[in-house]
Design a protein around this motif. Structure first.
Motif, PDB file in Angstrom:
ATOM      1  N   ALA A 147       0.830  -1.214   0.000  1.00 31.24           N
ATOM      2  CA  ALA A 147       0.000   0.000   0.000  1.00 31.24           C
ATOM      3  C   ALA A 147       0.860   1.257   0.000  1.00 31.24           C
ATOM      4  N   LEU A 148       2.013   1.184   0.657  1.00 26.61           N
ATOM      5  CA  LEU A 148       2.941   2.321   0.668  1.00 26.61           C
ATOM      6  C   LEU A 148       3.708   2.455  -0.647  1.00 26.61           C
ATOM      7  N   GLY A 149       3.645   1.431  -1.495  1.00 23.36           N
ATOM      8  CA  GLY A 149       4.409   1.433  -2.742  1.00 23.36           C
ATOM      9  C   GLY A 149       5.889   1.186  -2.522  1.00 23.36           C
ATOM     10  N   MET A 150       6.233   0.532  -1.398  1.00 23.51           N
ATOM     11  CA  MET A 150       7.642   0.340  -1.041  1.00 23.51           C
ATOM     12  C   MET A 150       8.042  -1.125  -0.966  1.00 23.51           C
ATOM     13  N   MET A 151       7.123  -2.040  -1.287  1.00 22.24           N
ATOM     14  CA  MET A 151       7.392  -3.467  -1.235  1.00 22.24           C
ATOM     15  C   MET A 151       6.803  -4.075  -2.503  1.00 22.24           C
ATOM     16  N   ASP A 152       7.665  -4.558  -3.399  1.00 22.92           N
ATOM     17  CA  ASP A 152       7.211  -4.965  -4.729  1.00 22.92           C
ATOM     18  C   ASP A 152       7.604  -6.421  -4.994  1.00 22.92           C
ATOM     19  N   PHE A 153       6.631  -7.319  -4.864  1.00 16.79           N
ATOM     20  CA  PHE A 153       6.868  -8.741  -5.125  1.00 16.79           C
ATOM     21  C   PHE A 153       6.710  -9.062  -6.607  1.00 16.79           C
ATOM     22  N   GLU A 154       5.861  -8.309  -7.283  1.00 23.41           N
ATOM     23  CA  GLU A 154       5.604  -8.568  -8.696  1.00 23.41           C
ATOM     24  C   GLU A 154       6.846  -8.321  -9.540  1.00 23.41           C
ATOM     25  N   ARG A 155       7.504  -7.177  -9.322  1.00 27.95           N
ATOM     26  CA  ARG A 155       8.708  -6.891 -10.109  1.00 27.95           C
ATOM     27  C   ARG A 155       9.870  -7.789  -9.685  1.00 27.95           C
ATOM     28  N   ALA A 156       9.895  -8.174  -8.415  1.00 27.23           N
ATOM     29  CA  ALA A 156      10.926  -9.121  -7.973  1.00 27.23           C
ATOM     30  C   ALA A 156      10.748 -10.462  -8.682  1.00 27.23           C
ATOM     31  N   ALA A 157       9.493 -10.896  -8.846  1.00 27.23           N
ATOM     32  CA  ALA A 157       9.220 -12.155  -9.536  1.00 27.23           C
ATOM     33  C   ALA A 157       9.619 -12.069 -11.000  1.00 27.23           C
ATOM     34  N   LYS A 158       9.450 -10.886 -11.584  1.00 29.24           N
ATOM     35  CA  LYS A 158       9.874 -10.687 -12.964  1.00 29.24           C
ATOM     36  C   LYS A 158      11.387 -10.854 -13.092  1.00 29.24           C
ATOM     37  N   SER A 160      13.437 -12.540 -10.733  1.00 30.95           N
ATOM     38  CA  SER A 160      14.038 -13.720 -10.110  1.00 30.95           C
ATOM     39  C   SER A 160      13.079 -14.867  -9.824  1.00 30.95           C
ATOM     40  N   GLY A 161      11.790 -14.664  -9.972  1.00 28.09           N
ATOM     41  CA  GLY A 161      10.836 -15.706  -9.621  1.00 28.09           C
ATOM     42  C   GLY A 161      10.253 -15.471  -8.236  1.00 28.09           C
ATOM     43  N   SER A 162       9.620 -16.512  -7.697  1.00 31.44           N
ATOM     44  CA  SER A 162       8.959 -16.374  -6.396  1.00 31.44           C
ATOM     45  C   SER A 162       9.972 -16.348  -5.257  1.00 31.44           C
ATOM     46  N   ARG A 163       9.508 -15.889  -4.105  1.00 31.66           N
ATOM     47  CA  ARG A 163      10.285 -15.794  -2.862  1.00 31.66           C
ATOM     48  C   ARG A 163      11.430 -14.776  -2.960  1.00 31.66           C
ATOM     49  N   PHE A 164      11.178 -13.711  -3.658  1.00 27.91           N
ATOM     50  CA  PHE A 164      12.086 -12.567  -3.685  1.00 27.91           C
ATOM     51  C   PHE A 164      11.250 -11.296  -3.539  1.00 27.91           C
ATOM     52  N   VAL A 165      11.897 -10.208  -3.117  1.00 25.11           N
ATOM     53  CA  VAL A 165      11.192  -8.938  -2.965  1.00 25.11           C
ATOM     54  C   VAL A 165      12.099  -7.795  -3.379  1.00 25.11           C
ATOM     55  N   VAL A 166      11.491  -6.723  -3.864  1.00 25.89           N
ATOM     56  CA  VAL A 166      12.184  -5.463  -4.090  1.00 25.89           C
ATOM     57  C   VAL A 166      11.666  -4.472  -3.061  1.00 25.89           C
ATOM     58  N   LEU A 167      12.552  -3.927  -2.238  1.00 26.84           N
ATOM     59  CA  LEU A 167      12.191  -2.891  -1.275  1.00 26.84           C
ATOM     60  C   LEU A 167      12.575  -1.531  -1.834  1.00 26.84           C
ATOM     61  N   LYS A 168      11.752  -0.529  -1.540  1.00 24.87           N
ATOM     62  CA  LYS A 168      11.985   0.798  -2.097  1.00 24.87           C
ATOM     63  C   LYS A 168      11.952   1.853  -0.990  1.00 24.87           C
ATOM     64  N   GLY A 169      12.593   2.969  -1.277  1.00 30.01           N
ATOM     65  CA  GLY A 169      12.460   4.161  -0.440  1.00 30.01           C
ATOM     66  C   GLY A 169      12.638   3.915   1.034  1.00 30.01           C
ATOM     67  N   GLY A 170      11.608   4.305   1.792  1.00 24.70           N
ATOM     68  CA  GLY A 170      11.690   4.240   3.246  1.00 24.70           C
ATOM     69  C   GLY A 170      11.892   2.847   3.794  1.00 24.70           C
ATOM     70  N   LEU A 171      11.288   1.820   3.183  1.00 24.91           N
ATOM     71  CA  LEU A 171      11.467   0.465   3.692  1.00 24.91           C
ATOM     72  C   LEU A 171      12.841  -0.088   3.361  1.00 24.91           C
ATOM     73  N   ALA A 172      13.396   0.308   2.203  1.00 33.01           N
ATOM     74  CA  ALA A 172      14.768  -0.093   1.877  1.00 33.01           C
ATOM     75  C   ALA A 172      15.732   0.503   2.896  1.00 33.01           C
ATOM     76  N   ARG A 173      15.503   1.759   3.232  1.00 29.86           N
ATOM     77  CA  ARG A 173      16.374   2.416   4.206  1.00 29.86           C
ATOM     78  C   ARG A 173      16.172   1.820   5.593  1.00 29.86           C
ATOM     79  N   LEU A 174      14.931   1.468   5.927  1.00 30.48           N
ATOM     80  CA  LEU A 174      14.650   0.897   7.238  1.00 30.48           C
ATOM     81  C   LEU A 174      15.340  -0.460   7.397  1.00 30.48           C
ATOM     82  N   GLU A 175      15.323  -1.283   6.353  1.00 33.64           N
ATOM     83  CA  GLU A 175      16.009  -2.570   6.447  1.00 33.64           C
ATOM     84  C   GLU A 175      17.507  -2.357   6.659  1.00 33.64           C
ATOM     85  N   ARG A 176      18.088  -1.420   5.917  1.00 30.31           N
ATOM     86  CA  ARG A 176      19.515  -1.129   6.090  1.00 30.31           C
ATOM     87  C   ARG A 176      19.797  -0.619   7.503  1.00 30.31           C
ATOM     88  N   ALA A 177      18.910   0.225   8.033  1.00 35.27           N
ATOM     89  CA  ALA A 177      19.078   0.762   9.383  1.00 35.27           C
ATOM     90  C   ALA A 177      19.045  -0.351  10.428  1.00 35.27           C
TER      91      ALA A 177
END
Length: 425
Positions: A147-158, A160-177
């Motif tokens: 909903a935040l537009g910061m967690m993208d499973f669809e593009r990750a599947a494009k 690498s396939g299933s069980r991968f994720v693309v994190l964006k913006g604030g959530l990408a930074r939060l994981e790094r933090a």
């Protein structure tokens, strides 16, 4: 790996330990292989000694002009050479069979490990914090992230396939933090030495920590015959493989933030949505190398270090002692930390802390020498997640979610986020 002397002297106790793991009795098979292997070794030594003696006698016979005896001795030496080659090959084959059998058997658990079939039989040791009470319906992390537009499973599947994720913006930074916060805590306050190790290893490293030969299907292998690490436990524990350590330097404590890779071969249909079970994920690992006398105390310390991460983030959790049906292959005792996820309404594993005894040390031939002694002893190894970064991100998202779909940033992470206290669209 096991102490053969212990099995020879305690075959019934060894079989009883295997039975607690759901394994059939193997002591008779092991002892037969061991006896045959030792008999071959003795026979080979006897043959080699006779060959050496006969070789010396050849020159003596020739010096005395006894050509007939010299020829007989030469024939015997040739025959012994053939016999030795045959004995040595049989000895190697039998030794490999014995070694493979021992490598395939799980470690013996401690007496205080509860008996049981699966996670339902694990024993709760303690709990900390109270699950948050929301005045709205709590959502799962993937609903919030998407909903935040910061967690993208669809593009990750494009990609690498299933069980991968693309994190964006604030959530990408939060994981790094989260990863940086954990490493800083373990290094600055818990006394671990930070390491950066390879994520590709040889077969021997996975044999050393127990992933091979039994669990090869759970790991990814490259075209160069390297393996992608399932956890940096593999590299951190193997750092001193084949070495004799000075007991005065123990315990050694290492930590690393690394990418980890798991095939999840046995998890078809489980946690298919979201980030709970991924093929690639970040994890902070803790590893200790210590003496047998210190290892139980070290496990309690390590578990406390992992708990401190959750306390600093104010995430409710419980500690459970794993039963015989749920404990890992190489562990003698394991504590799991389970964090509460409001979106799921239940506790989920976020860390495992285990003492392995000398199980891994025997496989990787890692010993220590007590001060003033010539004799060496196998060290004890321990490992624990401090913590799984992706699952910690999930826990933060779900526990700090707000009614408007935003996420509050835990106070402990705000300095790592440049002062940001809320993640919104």
């Amino acid at each position: 790996m096991f102490d053969l002397k212990f099995i020879r002297e305690n075959p019934e106790a060894f079989d009883a330990a295997l039975a607690r793991r759901g394994e059939e009795a193997r002591s008779a098979e092991i002892l037969k292989l061991d006896s045959d292997h030792r008999s071959l070794a003795t026979e080979a030594q006897t043959a080699q000694a006779r060959r050496n003696e006969a070789s010396k006698l050849i020159g003596k016979a020739k010096g005395q002009g006894n050509e007939e005896e010299a020829q007989a001795l030469m024939a015997e030496v040739a025959e012994l050479k053939t016999k030795l080659a045959d004995l040595e090959e049989k000895e190697r084959t039998l030794g490999a069979e014995l070694n493979n059998l021992l490598m395939s058997l799980p470690n013996m658990v401690y007496d205080d490990v509860p008996d049981g079939d699966d996670e339902e039989d694990n024993e709760e040791v303690r709990a900390w914090g109270k699950p948050a009470a929301f005045d709205f319906d709590a959502k799962e992390h993937f609903d919030i992230g998407e909903a935040l537009g910061m967690m993208d499973f669809e593009r990750a599947a494009k990609l690498s396939g299933s069980r991968f994720v693309v994190l964006k913006g604030g959530l990408a930074r939060l994981e790094r933090a989260i990863g940086q916060f954990m490493i800083d805590l373990h290094v600055n306050e818990h006394g671990y030495e930070e390491m950066v190790t390879p994520v590709m290893v040889r077969d021997s490293a996975l044999y050393g920590t127990g992933q091979l030969p039994k669990f090869g299907e759970d790991a990814f292998k490259t075209t160069t015959d390297h393996w992608l690490i399932p956890t940096s436990e593999v590299t951190l524990t193997n750092l001193h493989s084949g070495e004799i350590l000075d007991e005065a330097t123990l315990p050694l404590r290492f930590t690393a933030l690394s990418q980890c890779f798991r095939a999840e071969a046995g998890s078809a249909g489980r946690d298919t949505r979201g980030m709970i079970r991924q093929h690639q994920f970040a994890k902070v690992e803790m590893v200790s190398v210590t003496t047998p006398e210190q290892s139980d105390e070290e496990l309690e310390r390590m578990t406390g270090c992992a708990e401190e991460v959750l306390k600093r983030l104010h995430l409710p959790y419980r500690v459970v002692k794993l039963c015989t049906g749920d404990i890992g292959f190489g562990a003698r005792r394991t504590y799991d930390l389970e964090v509460y996820l409001p979106g799921q309404g239940r506790y989920r594993e976020i860390s495992s802390c285990s003492v392995m005894g000398d199980f891994q040390a025997r496989r990787m031939k890692m010993r220590c020498r007590p001060k003033g002694e010539k004799k060496t002893t196998f060290v004890h190894t321990l490992n624990g997640s401090g913590l799984a970064v992706g699952r910690t991100l999930i826990a933060v998202i779900e526990n700090y979610q707000q009614a408007d779909g935003t996420i509050r940033v835990p106070e402990a992470l705000r300095s790592y986020m440049g002062g940001v206290d809320v993640i919104g669209a």
